[in-house]
Design an enzyme around this catalytic site. Structure first.
Site: not given
Length: 140
Positions: A23, A83, A85, A96
């Site tokens: 990530e 971010h 995935h 998260d």
């Protein structure tokens, strides 16, 4: 609503693809409006220092502080965070939600499988819990 310049969107997607299977993460700078509209003017990539970077992200606290100082020096506000995935899901995970700490800021996620970009606002509650609310992403 999160207003995102196409060149910043493209840079984040490119970085997410290059960073796979880990990530990637970073911070958005710009203008935060209490009306619910946030305008991204810049993005600050950060190193993912999570113990399991294939399924989690964590920005080193010292690096995050340096980013916040750069934002302030440029006259920008913290608009939110982003971010990736690499293997989905195209929405915030329970992890998260457990690590979200910035009320009313945007949390953008780039999911690569399936490919999708979405953003959510973190809404804190009086009982100490909180929740993500989906928000529109406008390319401008």
């Amino acid at each position: 609503m999160l207003v995102l310049p196409p060149e910043i969107r493209n840079a984040i997607v490119r970085r997410a693809r290059e960073g796979r299977p880990r990530e990637i993460c970073g911070v958005f700078g710009g203008k935060y409006e209490k009306t619910g509209r946030s305008i991204v003017r810049s993005q600050y990539p950060a190193e993912n220092v999570a113990e399991t970077p294939r399924t989690r992200y964590r920005i080193d606290p010292e690096e995050q502080l340096e980013i916040f100082e750069r934002l302030e020096d440029r006259g920008e506000e913290i608009v939110g965070f982003y971010h990736s995935h690499p293997r989905g899901p195209p929405r915030p995970s329970k992890t998260d939600a457990a690590s979200a700490t910035w009320p009313d800021r945007s949390y953008l996620i780039v999911s690569l499988e399936p490919f999708e970009i979405g953003s959510w606002r973190w809404r804190a509650s009086d009982d100490g819990d909180g929740r993500f609310e989906r928000e529109d992403v406008v390319l401008e």
